[in-house]
Every structure is written in structure tokens, then in C-alpha cells.
Motif scaffolding. Structure first.
Motif, short mmCIF file in Angstrom:
data_model
loop_
_atom_site.label_atom_id
_atom_site.label_comp_id
_atom_site.label_asym_id
_atom_site.label_seq_id
_atom_site.Cartn_x
_atom_site.Cartn_y
_atom_site.Cartn_z
N VAL A 58 0.85 -1.21 0.00
CA VAL A 58 0.00 0.00 0.00
C VAL A 58 0.88 1.25 0.00
N SER A 59 1.93 1.25 0.79
CA SER A 59 2.81 2.43 0.85
C SER A 59 3.51 2.66 -0.50
N PHE A 60 3.83 1.55 -1.20
CA PHE A 60 4.45 1.66 -2.53
C PHE A 60 3.45 2.24 -3.53
N CYS A 61 2.18 1.84 -3.43
CA CYS A 61 1.15 2.32 -4.35
C CYS A 61 0.87 3.81 -4.16
N PHE A 62 0.95 4.28 -2.91
CA PHE A 62 0.60 5.68 -2.61
C PHE A 62 1.82 6.57 -2.46
N ARG A 63 3.02 6.11 -2.92
CA ARG A 63 4.26 6.85 -2.67
C ARG A 63 4.27 8.20 -3.39
N LYS A 64 3.52 8.35 -4.50
CA LYS A 64 3.53 9.62 -5.23
C LYS A 64 2.38 10.52 -4.80
N THR A 65 1.19 9.94 -4.61
CA THR A 65 0.03 10.77 -4.24
C THR A 65 0.10 11.21 -2.78
N TYR A 66 0.53 10.31 -1.86
CA TYR A 66 0.63 10.67 -0.44
C TYR A 66 2.02 10.31 0.06
N PRO A 67 3.05 11.12 -0.22
CA PRO A 67 4.44 10.75 0.15
C PRO A 67 4.66 10.62 1.65
N VAL A 68 4.05 11.50 2.46
CA VAL A 68 4.26 11.44 3.92
C VAL A 68 3.57 10.19 4.48
N PHE A 69 2.33 9.96 4.04
CA PHE A 69 1.56 8.81 4.47
C PHE A 69 2.29 7.51 4.14
N SER A 70 2.80 7.40 2.90
CA SER A 70 3.46 6.15 2.49
C SER A 70 4.76 5.94 3.23
N LYS A 71 5.46 7.06 3.59
CA LYS A 71 6.71 6.93 4.34
C LYS A 71 6.44 6.38 5.74
N VAL A 72 5.40 6.93 6.40
CA VAL A 72 5.03 6.48 7.74
C VAL A 72 4.57 5.02 7.68
N LEU A 73 3.79 4.70 6.66
CA LEU A 73 3.28 3.34 6.51
C LEU A 73 4.42 2.35 6.31
N ALA A 74 5.40 2.71 5.46
CA ALA A 74 6.53 1.82 5.20
C ALA A 74 7.34 1.61 6.47
N ARG A 75 7.53 2.70 7.25
CA ARG A 75 8.31 2.58 8.49
C ARG A 75 7.59 1.65 9.46
N ASN A 76 6.27 1.80 9.58
CA ASN A 76 5.51 0.94 10.49
C ASN A 76 5.46 -0.50 10.02
N ALA A 77 5.46 -0.69 8.70
CA ALA A 77 5.49 -2.06 8.16
C ALA A 77 6.80 -2.73 8.54
N ILE A 78 7.90 -1.97 8.52
CA ILE A 78 9.21 -2.53 8.90
C ILE A 78 9.22 -2.84 10.40
N TYR A 79 8.62 -1.94 11.23
CA TYR A 79 8.48 -2.25 12.66
C TYR A 79 7.67 -3.53 12.83
N GLY A 80 6.62 -3.67 12.02
CA GLY A 80 5.80 -4.88 12.06
C GLY A 80 6.62 -6.13 11.79
N PHE A 81 7.52 -6.05 10.81
CA PHE A 81 8.40 -7.18 10.50
C PHE A 81 9.26 -7.54 11.71
N ILE A 82 9.84 -6.50 12.36
CA ILE A 82 10.74 -6.74 13.49
C ILE A 82 9.97 -7.38 14.64
N ILE A 83 8.78 -6.83 14.95
CA ILE A 83 7.95 -7.38 16.04
C ILE A 83 7.54 -8.80 15.69
N TRP A 84 7.16 -9.02 14.43
CA TRP A 84 6.77 -10.35 13.96
C TRP A 84 7.89 -11.36 14.18
#
Ligand SMILES: [Zn+2]
Length: 106
Positions: A58-84
Motif C-alpha cells: 500500500v505504501s508503494f502504491c501511494f508513494r507519489k500521491t501521499y508521500p508522507v503517508f506512504s513513508k510512515v506506513l513503510a516505516r511501520n510495516a518494517i516495525y511490524g516485521f521486526i515485532i513479527w
């Protein structure tokens, strides 16, 4: 009444271990309840594995239309990986401990 598969004597159907020879007896009720729990745990683990991937896509899909949103989403997805990864490690350690005590089944 059930029959012990090892010594052939009659044992009570609620018995988990044969009182005569110590053989572990098959109990269909406990087995199916444990299987339901194992299936539920597998679905939960699969969901936990998939959610960070969904976040990254989702963050990759919205990287151009919502750059701040996609950046936060990507960071949280990486946190999700670490917690997982930490949770999977914890579950594995607990499962190995239960398996070595003879409580869990493969
Ligand atoms: Zn027996």
C-alpha cells in the motif's frame, strides 16, 4: 470402555494413560480441541506475516500521491516485521519447551 492398544486390557474411555502398562491412550476429544487451537494459531500467524507485506504494498502504491503517508506506513510495516520476527522466535522457544515436556504435538 476402551481397549489399550499395547496391553489389550480394558481401560476407562477418559483415561489418558493406561494404568496397567503406561501406554499413552488416544483421546479423540482432546485431540480435536487441540487441533482447532493449532489451526487458529496458524491463521493468526499467517495474518501477522501478511499484514506488514500489505503495508509495504500500500505504501508503494501511494508513494507519489501521499508521500508522507506512504513513508510512515513503510516505516511501520518494517516495525511490524521486526515485532513479527521477535514474536515468532518467542513462540518457537515456547513450543520447543512444551514439546520437550511432551505437552505439545507436531
Ligand atoms: Zn496398557
Amino acid at each position: 470402555m476402551n481397549q489399550c492398544p499395547k496391553c489389550g486390557r480394558e481401560v476407562d474411555k477418559d483415561m489418558v494413560i493406561c494404568p496397567y502398562c503406561g501406554e499413552q491412550l488416544y483421546n479423540p476429544n482432546t485431540k480435536s480441541r487441540e487441533l482447532v487451537n493449532i489451526h487458529l494459531a496458524r491463521y493468526l500467524v499467517l495474518t501477522a506475516i501478511l499484514l506488514p507485506f500489505v503495508g509495504l504494498i500500500v505504501s508503494f502504491c501511494f508513494r507519489k500521491t501521499y508521500p508522507v503517508f506512504s513513508k510512515v506506513l513503510a516505516r511501520n510495516a518494517i516495525y511490524g516485521f521486526i515485532i513479527w520476527l521477535m514474536v515468532i522466535l518467542l513462540v518457537l522457544i515456547c513450543y520447543l519447551a512444551l514439546f520437550s515436556m511432551g505437552v505439545a504435538y507436531m
